[in-house]
Design a protein around this motif. Structure first.
Motif, PDB file in Angstrom:
ATOM      1  N   LEU A  48       1.120  -1.086  -0.079  1.00 14.78           N
ATOM      2  CA  LEU A  48       0.202  -0.133   0.100  1.00 14.78           C
ATOM      3  C   LEU A  48       0.917   1.136   0.033  1.00 14.78           C
ATOM      4  O   LEU A  48       2.011   1.250   0.220  1.00 14.78           O
ATOM      5  N   THR A  49       0.323   2.492  -0.259  1.00 14.96           N
ATOM      6  CA  THR A  49       1.075   3.661  -0.272  1.00 14.96           C
ATOM      7  C   THR A  49       0.428   4.722   0.664  1.00 14.96           C
ATOM      8  O   THR A  49      -1.125   4.971   0.433  1.00 14.96           O
ATOM      9  N   PHE A  50       0.874   5.367   1.522  1.00 15.41           N
ATOM     10  CA  PHE A  50       0.237   6.482   2.300  1.00 15.41           C
ATOM     11  C   PHE A  50       0.951   7.667   1.854  1.00 15.41           C
ATOM     12  O   PHE A  50       2.103   7.778   1.482  1.00 15.41           O
ATOM     13  N   TYR A  51      -0.088   8.741   2.060  1.00 11.79           N
ATOM     14  CA  TYR A  51       0.563  10.204   1.707  1.00 11.79           C
ATOM     15  C   TYR A  51       0.809  10.606   3.248  1.00 11.79           C
ATOM     16  O   TYR A  51      -0.081  10.517   4.010  1.00 11.79           O
ATOM     17  N   VAL A  52       2.054  10.924   3.369  1.00 11.33           N
ATOM     18  CA  VAL A  52       2.646  11.427   4.869  1.00 11.33           C
ATOM     19  C   VAL A  52       3.009  12.883   4.616  1.00 11.33           C
ATOM     20  O   VAL A  52       3.976  13.403   4.378  1.00 11.33           O
ATOM     21  N   PRO A  53       2.262  13.828   4.890  1.00 16.31           N
ATOM     22  CA  PRO A  53       2.564  15.279   4.889  1.00 16.31           C
ATOM     23  C   PRO A  53       3.590  15.839   5.860  1.00 16.31           C
ATOM     24  O   PRO A  53       4.157  16.815   5.583  1.00 16.31           O
ATOM     25  N   GLN A  54       3.732  15.331   6.871  1.00 12.30           N
ATOM     26  CA  GLN A  54       4.723  15.574   7.692  1.00 12.30           C
ATOM     27  C   GLN A  54       6.353  15.353   7.225  1.00 12.30           C
ATOM     28  O   GLN A  54       7.105  15.758   8.068  1.00 12.30           O
ATOM     29  N   MET A  55       6.337  14.635   6.130  1.00 17.08           N
ATOM     30  CA  MET A  55       7.646  14.478   5.750  1.00 17.08           C
ATOM     31  C   MET A  55       8.290  15.576   5.353  1.00 17.08           C
ATOM     32  O   MET A  55       7.821  16.438   4.609  1.00 17.08           O
ATOM     33  N   HIS A  56       9.577  15.952   5.674  1.00 17.53           N
ATOM     34  CA  HIS A  56      10.269  17.302   5.783  1.00 17.53           C
ATOM     35  C   HIS A  56      11.764  17.321   5.269  1.00 17.53           C
ATOM     36  O   HIS A  56      12.217  18.422   4.780  1.00 17.53           O
ATOM     37  N   SER A  79      15.824  14.822   5.244  1.00 18.26           N
ATOM     38  CA  SER A  79      16.461  13.589   4.741  1.00 18.26           C
ATOM     39  C   SER A  79      16.285  12.587   5.996  1.00 18.26           C
ATOM     40  O   SER A  79      16.282  11.500   5.674  1.00 18.26           O
ATOM     41  N   SER A  80      16.187  13.173   6.989  1.00 20.24           N
ATOM     42  CA  SER A  80      16.067  12.152   8.484  1.00 20.24           C
ATOM     43  C   SER A  80      14.913  11.634   8.356  1.00 20.24           C
ATOM     44  O   SER A  80      14.636  10.300   8.623  1.00 20.24           O
ATOM     45  N   CYS A  81      13.838  12.312   7.786  1.00 23.00           N
ATOM     46  CA  CYS A  81      12.337  11.508   7.640  1.00 23.00           C
ATOM     47  C   CYS A  81      12.438  10.453   6.659  1.00 23.00           C
ATOM     48  O   CYS A  81      11.809   9.321   6.612  1.00 23.00           O
ATOM     49  N   ILE A  82      13.120  10.705   5.574  1.00 24.05           N
ATOM     50  CA  ILE A  82      13.394   9.594   4.459  1.00 24.05           C
ATOM     51  C   ILE A  82      13.961   8.339   5.297  1.00 24.05           C
ATOM     52  O   ILE A  82      13.451   7.402   4.905  1.00 24.05           O
ATOM     53  N   TRP A  83      15.075   8.685   5.841  1.00 24.54           N
ATOM     54  CA  TRP A  83      15.878   7.608   6.510  1.00 24.54           C
ATOM     55  C   TRP A  83      14.943   6.919   7.452  1.00 24.54           C
ATOM     56  O   TRP A  83      14.963   5.563   7.355  1.00 24.54           O
ATOM     57  N   ASN A  95       9.179  -2.599  13.279  1.00 25.71           N
ATOM     58  CA  ASN A  95       8.084  -3.616  13.100  1.00 25.71           C
ATOM     59  C   ASN A  95       8.647  -4.744  12.207  1.00 25.71           C
ATOM     60  O   ASN A  95       8.679  -4.507  10.930  1.00 25.71           O
ATOM     61  N   SER A  96       9.008  -6.028  12.808  1.00 23.94           N
ATOM     62  CA  SER A  96       9.375  -7.082  11.980  1.00 23.94           C
ATOM     63  C   SER A  96       8.284  -7.456  10.955  1.00 23.94           C
ATOM     64  O   SER A  96       8.903  -8.141   9.880  1.00 23.94           O
ATOM     65  N   GLY A  97       7.263  -7.245  10.952  1.00 24.00           N
ATOM     66  CA  GLY A  97       6.107  -7.473  10.130  1.00 24.00           C
ATOM     67  C   GLY A  97       6.251  -6.724   8.715  1.00 24.00           C
ATOM     68  O   GLY A  97       5.634  -7.038   7.736  1.00 24.00           O
ATOM     69  N   ILE A  98       7.002  -5.689   8.816  1.00 22.62           N
ATOM     70  CA  ILE A  98       7.235  -4.642   7.530  1.00 22.62           C
ATOM     71  C   ILE A  98       8.541  -5.060   6.871  1.00 22.62           C
ATOM     72  O   ILE A  98       9.473  -5.118   7.516  1.00 22.62           O
ATOM     73  N   SER A  99       8.251  -5.896   5.753  1.00 21.59           N
ATOM     74  CA  SER A  99       9.239  -6.059   4.980  1.00 21.59           C
ATOM     75  C   SER A  99      10.165  -5.100   4.134  1.00 21.59           C
ATOM     76  O   SER A  99      11.539  -5.225   3.935  1.00 21.59           O
ATOM     77  N   ALA A 100       9.304  -4.090   3.899  1.00 24.29           N
ATOM     78  CA  ALA A 100      10.109  -2.845   3.019  1.00 24.29           C
ATOM     79  C   ALA A 100       9.172  -1.857   2.982  1.00 24.29           C
ATOM     80  O   ALA A 100       8.032  -1.813   3.070  1.00 24.29           O
ATOM     81  N   SER A 101       9.833  -0.358   2.730  1.00 23.64           N
ATOM     82  CA  SER A 101       9.389   0.672   2.787  1.00 23.64           C
ATOM     83  C   SER A 101      10.128   1.526   1.972  1.00 23.64           C
ATOM     84  O   SER A 101      11.482   1.812   1.949  1.00 23.64           O
ATOM     85  N   THR A 102       9.501   2.074   1.035  1.00 24.16           N
ATOM     86  CA  THR A 102      10.323   3.130   0.026  1.00 24.16           C
ATOM     87  C   THR A 102       9.461   4.613  -0.051  1.00 24.16           C
ATOM     88  O   THR A 102       8.333   4.540  -0.073  1.00 24.16           O
ATOM     89  N   VAL A 103      10.396   5.634  -0.107  1.00 25.71           N
ATOM     90  CA  VAL A 103       9.868   6.949   0.172  1.00 25.71           C
ATOM     91  C   VAL A 103       9.865   7.730  -1.094  1.00 25.71           C
ATOM     92  O   VAL A 103      10.872   7.442  -1.849  1.00 25.71           O
ATOM     93  N   ASN A 104       8.808   8.478  -1.586  1.00 33.44           N
ATOM     94  CA  ASN A 104       8.877   9.139  -2.829  1.00 33.44           C
ATOM     95  C   ASN A 104       8.680  10.771  -2.146  1.00 33.44           C
ATOM     96  O   ASN A 104       7.606  11.212  -1.741  1.00 33.44           O
ATOM     97  N   PHE A 105       9.701  11.299  -1.946  1.00 34.74           N
ATOM     98  CA  PHE A 105       9.943  12.576  -1.113  1.00 34.74           C
ATOM     99  C   PHE A 105       8.918  13.707  -1.722  1.00 34.74           C
ATOM    100  O   PHE A 105       8.409  14.342  -1.152  1.00 34.74           O
ATOM    101  N   LEU A 106       9.283  13.861  -3.162  1.00 28.07           N
ATOM    102  CA  LEU A 106       8.377  14.930  -3.873  1.00 28.07           C
ATOM    103  C   LEU A 106       6.973  14.728  -3.668  1.00 28.07           C
ATOM    104  O   LEU A 106       6.383  15.766  -3.630  1.00 28.07           O
ATOM    105  N   GLU A 163       5.236  10.680  -0.090  1.00 34.87           N
ATOM    106  CA  GLU A 163       4.602   9.065  -0.092  1.00 34.87           C
ATOM    107  C   GLU A 163       5.545   8.340   0.423  1.00 34.87           C
ATOM    108  O   GLU A 163       6.671   8.272  -0.061  1.00 34.87           O
ATOM    109  N   VAL A 164       5.012   7.049   1.238  1.00 32.93           N
ATOM    110  CA  VAL A 164       5.648   5.975   1.439  1.00 32.93           C
ATOM    111  C   VAL A 164       4.925   4.831   1.000  1.00 32.93           C
ATOM    112  O   VAL A 164       3.781   4.512   1.342  1.00 32.93           O
ATOM    113  N   SER A 165       5.631   4.047   0.401  1.00 27.66           N
ATOM    114  CA  SER A 165       4.986   2.861   0.065  1.00 27.66           C
ATOM    115  C   SER A 165       5.702   1.594   0.996  1.00 27.66           C
ATOM    116  O   SER A 165       6.751   1.541   0.846  1.00 27.66           O
ATOM    117  N   ILE A 166       4.690   0.996   1.397  1.00 27.33           N
ATOM    118  CA  ILE A 166       5.144  -0.020   2.549  1.00 27.33           C
ATOM    119  C   ILE A 166       4.531  -1.361   1.959  1.00 27.33           C
ATOM    120  O   ILE A 166       3.357  -1.734   1.568  1.00 27.33           O
TER     121      ILE A 166
END
Length: 800
Positions: A94-102, A104-108, A117-128, A131-134
């Motif tokens: 799924l992909t979430f819109y995260v308006p608080q992202m501001h 490089s620390s947020c991306i990291w 959370n060991s149940g999360i296998s991957a997460s990718t950020v689209n900073f522009l 959005e974060v895809s989980i």
């Protein structure tokens, strides 16, 4: 002493806020609240404190507690199905819109969620896009756990009713990227295979020529069948509608180029023109990609569900609170609405003082007071204390939903065939066919082979690649210039429509005025510092928005208030230092209607010990630079449509002039009908608004601009989004749109020169692979360079 106090000020290690209420010290660090301390401990426990080394104070403040019960609606299977984009036996995506992202620390941090959370296998950020895809393992963790984790670390995703109602925002179309990749790969390889024909001797071609030719043909097939398919589809649609667009001559030229190449290869007359064919498709796709690339992070088409919360607090019989998905609200449910929360369904007030801000729906700037037993319509926002209501209509049956679904709000999406490029394409194909027919008629009596060569050569060389590139590259650069100045257009056609505007219609509240500001003036007897202190002390105990505005405008400390009471719809009373302070409406204070001087304005009267001292008057604060904007637009007809009453008529008349049309107390439908009336009079209308009440007018106008204080916030359906900080450049944007049209005409002239040169060779039968390989790419590149440089120079001169 002041210097000593300054050095004692401590800042939160996590978010950087000042610790005004006393710092919390833990782990040798200072925190402003338990929320920030908890997030730090969570990161430290999982060895993620590198987060703090990437940026200074990167965290989001945790002062607002996260009530995890709010996320109970995510356990609903229906909600989960709508949010998840992919699911199989083991994983969900799924992909979430995260308006608080501001930063490089947020991306990291967001890309290291798997450590939390060991149940999360991957997460990718689209900073522009913020959005974060989980990807998570649904057998180990749940959707609710993922969202709660994001909320705990300060990155709660923005989930609205639109996300769970089958109306997700469209993701950007990536097909053109794949088409461009295929065309680029094939073009490069076909060019390499064509070099022997250009540079090598006859011996090499006798040995490898036929092999290279068929290999080039094989590489060209994906370009014909996949990359160029959009041009053929568009041309066919135009034919079905009995209209000719720019893709028609492009399609004819591509078909002729490919067919001629196949003919040459099969009958061993040469390697054909497949390098030119693949190159043309590649260059034109670059133009289309450049056109599509603009601002896919914004949503220009929204309905009411994009504004509504996804869950609401429902009160059970035992007094317990439960978070329920808005779409599951039923008639009879008792709900709690807190300060600044939106009411999602028509409901009756049961308890509490309701001050409803309807500016979201009607444009009326002042909150409306409701009494127990009165129905409050969906779309209102509570201002002040929490209230309890009983749902009387489901969300799908509410006033706001019916208003939005009214067919009068539907915009007739007519096929846009009136652009410069399509108009030019119509004449281009006529001229091309006439020249081709003329060449055929001239050569048939003299040389049949030369006749066919000349006929096909005209169709090939006259392929309007440069013509087709002029518009997207000029518009693309124009949109880029606008984007740098925080003006975002839905598509390139808006530029042409904007250039034709002759009538500008403004909404008032939140558009011409600052939505969150109000100018406050006092009229009456001069107040002593002691009296002002007493007034402020009484105002402090009221949650009424007008009371809070006056309170914020008064300086000094407050005193203890005795026997404070607040009367709904009337005013306040309290005793301070032995004096009886009354604050409220004229009738409450005891001022007769004949003595009221500001009947149409919002006023609050003040009396001390029964003596009326004066009154506070609220005026709208108009946006900075408004006079300059209106001066720049003085050559256009102007109008104002407002949901407010007409107490600002005199000020608006002074700003807009005597010829401007001013309409007050306008409903959403009345605004829409006014715009329709202007269009029926053959006027080109620009509508500038900011709220859902303007959505119908924005959709019906030729160009609808939604003004917003944050481009990532929700905005009504529109053709363009304008950041409020760039509102003073509106006149410059319109002028620059006209300048872009002139640059397109100049680009057409450049393209015409190349086509005249090419046709001169073609009608003489002198068209050859080397001419095609050199002339066509040069013509395309020169138009691209000319368009880019011209727009940049024009923008610099325009101050953009």
């Amino acid at each position: 002493m002041e210097a000593a106090l300054q050095t004692d000020i401590q800042h939160c290690y996590h978010c950087g806020d000042t610790c005004n209420d006393g710092p919390l010290v833990a782990h040798d660090k200072v925190f402003c609240c338990d929320g920030c301390k908890t997030v730090y401990e969570l990161l430290e426990e999982n060895n993620l404190c590198t987060y703090y080394t990437l940026e200074q104070n990167p965290g989001i403040t945790g002062k607002q507690p996260v009530a995890e019960s709010r996320f109970a609606y995510l356990d609903d299977a229906g909600v989960e199905t709508q949010l998840i984009s992919f699911r199989n036996d083991s994983i969900c995506k799924l992909t979430f819109y995260v308006p608080q992202m501001h930063c490089s620390s947020c991306i990291w941090l967001l890309e290291n969620l798997f450590k939390l959370n060991s149940g999360i296998s991957a997460s990718t950020v689209n900073f522009l896009r913020k959005e974060v895809s989980i990807t998570y393992l649904h057998q180990q963790t749940s959707l609710r756990d993922v969202v709660q984790l994001l909320a705990r670390i300060g990155y709660e995703p923005a989930i609205t009713l639109a996300d769970t109602d089958g109306k997700k925002t469209n993701q950007p179309n990536r097909a053109i990227i794949f088409k461009l990749g295929v065309a680029g790969f094939c073009f490069g390889n076909v060019m390499l295979l064509a070099f022997p024909d250009y540079l090598a001797g006859e011996g090499a071609m006798e040995t490898y020529g036929q092999f290279f030719s068929y290999l080039s043909l094989l590489l060209s097939l994906p370009v014909l069948l996949y990359s160029a398919r959009g041009f053929f589809t568009s041309a066919l649609q135009g034919v079905r509608q009995r209209q000719i667009n720019i893709d028609m001559p492009i399609s004819l030229g591509l078909v002729a180029l490919f067919a001629m190449s196949v003919y040459h290869i099969v009958f061993r007359l040469g390697i054909g023109y497949l390098d030119s064919f693949t190159g043309l498709v590649f260059f034109m796709l670059i133009g289309k990609y450049f056109q599509q690339k603009t601002y896919d992070t914004l949503s220009f088409d929204r309905d009411y569900t994009s504004y509504f919360p996804v869950s609401i607090t429902v009160l059970k019989e035992e007094g317990e609170e439960e978070s329920v998905a808005v779409r599951n609200l039923k008639v009879g449910h008792r709900i709690r609405i807190r300060n600044q929360e939106l009411i999602p369904a028509d409901a009756m007030l049961l308890r509490g003082q309701a001050m409803i801000d309807y500016s979201f729906v009607s444009g009326e700037s002042e909150p409306v007071e409701k009494v127990v037993g009165e129905v409050i319509y969906a779309g209102g926002r509570q201002v002040g204390e929490s209230i309890e209501l009983e749902v009387v209509k489901e969300v799908a049956q509410g006033y706001l939903t019916q208003l939005w679904n009214n067919t009068i709000f539907s915009k007739n999406e007519e096929q846009s065939m009136g652009t410069y490029a399509n108009a030019a394409g119509k004449w281009f194909i006529i001229v091309t066919l006439l020249v081709a027919a003329g060449a055929l008629a001239y050569w048939v009596p003299r040389d049949t082979n030369m006749a066919m060569k000349a006929f096909t050569s005209v169709l090939i060389i006259a392929c309007p690649c440069a013509l087709s590139l002029s518009t997207p590259f000029v518009h693309g650069n124009t949109l880029r210039i606008f984007g740098k100045n925080k003006f975002y257009l839905k598509n390139t056609e808006v530029v042409e429509k904007l250039a034709k505007i002759d009538t500008v219609v403004f909404d008032k509240t939140g558009t011409l005025t600052e939505a969150s500001a109000a100018e406050l003036t006092y009229t009456g007897k001069a107040l002593t510092p002691e009296q002002l202190q007493s007034i402020k002390s009484v105002l402090r105990h009221s949650t009424h928005p007008l009371s809070q505005r006056i309170f914020e405008g008064l300086l000094g400390e407050t005193l203890e208030v005795q026997q404070f009471q607040e009367y709904a719809g009337k005013g306040l009373v309290g005793e301070v230092a032995g004096q009886l302070i009354r604050i409220g409406s004229a009738s409450y204070i005891g001022v007769s209607a004949s003595q009221v001087k500001e009947a149409l304005k919002t006023t609050v009267y003040v009396s001390i010990d029964g003596v009326v001292l004066g009154y506070y008057t609220f005026y709208n604060v108009y946006r900075e630079g408004l006079k300059d904007i209106l001066h720049e637009l003085s050559d256009k007809k102007m109008a104002v449509l407002s949901g407010d009453n007409d107490h600002e008529r005199a000020r608006l008349r002074e700003l807009l002039g005597q010829e401007a049309t001013l309409n007050f107390n306008q409903s959403p439908v009345q605004k829409l009908e006014y715009v329709q009336q202007l269009k029926n009079e053959q006027q080109h209308v620009l509508m500038v608004g900011d709220g859902l009440n303007d959505a119908g007018a924005l959709r019906q106008s030729d160009v609808g601009i939604a003004l917003t204080n944050s481009i990532t916030n929700f905005s009504p359906s529109c053709d363009a989004i304008l950041d409020a900080t760039s509102f003073n450049k509106l006149g410059q944007f319109i002028r620059f749109s006209k300048k872009s049209m002139h640059i397109i005409l100049a680009s057409f002239a450049v393209s015409l020169v190349y086509n005249v040169v090419g046709l001169t060779f073609a009608v003489q039968g002198l068209f050859s692979p080397i001419v095609s390989a050199i002339l066509m790419p040069i013509s395309s590149l020169s138009v691209i360079i000319f368009a880019t440089l011209s727009v940049r120079i024009a923008a610099k001169r325009a101050g953009l």
